[in-house]
Structure formats: C-alpha cells, structure tokens
Design an enzyme around this catalytic site. Sequence first.
Site, mmCIF file in Angstrom:
data_model
loop_
_atom_site.group_PDB
_atom_site.id
_atom_site.type_symbol
_atom_site.label_atom_id
_atom_site.label_comp_id
_atom_site.label_asym_id
_atom_site.label_seq_id
_atom_site.Cartn_x
_atom_site.Cartn_y
_atom_site.Cartn_z
ATOM 1 N N ARG A 20 0.675 6.897 13.606
ATOM 2 C CA ARG A 20 0.317 8.059 12.782
ATOM 3 C C ARG A 20 0.155 9.317 13.629
ATOM 4 N NH1 ARG A 20 -4.917 6.739 9.945
ATOM 5 N NH2 ARG A 20 -5.235 5.727 11.927
ATOM 6 N N ASN A 38 -2.295 4.673 7.065
ATOM 7 C CA ASN A 38 -2.193 3.218 7.193
ATOM 8 C C ASN A 38 -2.403 2.595 5.819
ATOM 9 O OD1 ASN A 38 -1.734 3.129 9.943
ATOM 10 N ND2 ASN A 38 -3.862 2.720 10.475
#
Length: 92
Positions: A20, A38
């Site tokens: 990320r 996530n």
Amino acid sequence: MNQKRWTMRISGRVQGVYYRAATEKSATGLGVTGYALNLPDGRVEVVAEAEPDRLKALHQWCLQGPPAARVDDIDVTESAATGEFTRFAIRR
C-alpha cells in the site's frame, strides 16, 4: 479531462510487504488520486482515478509491486470517475 476510475483487486503476497505504501508513492508520482486498502481476504484493493494513460501506468506498476511482493492476479473494473479524491492515500 477524460478521467476514469479503476478498481483493482490485487492477489498474491501483497499484505505486510509495504504494498500500500509503495502504491501510494507510485500513484502520487503519476498524479493519480484514490486509495489503497488491505482487504480481509488477503488482497489489496486500489481505487484510482486519473486519465487512462496514468491508470495504465499505475496498473503496470501494480503488476510488480514493491520488491517483497508477489502479484498473482489483478482484477480490474472500470467506471466513471467521481472526482471525490484530492490525493492518493492509504486506508486502514
């Protein structure tokens, strides 16, 4: 502007490997807005808005990801951009 929204769900070893954060850096550099999140099933969801060429560049980056990642598959859906994002961010 011909902005689009791509929702990408990335499968593989993509959680716990800075996927990320690295995606945020790449997207910001490309001028793409949206977020990376996530998912409970182990995938990462990337929602991105920009011109198609910038989205394609981000998609190409997502296929590799950061060094510790292993990308098995990316499911992409395209829709109209909403303009709701002012930057690219990590969501928790």
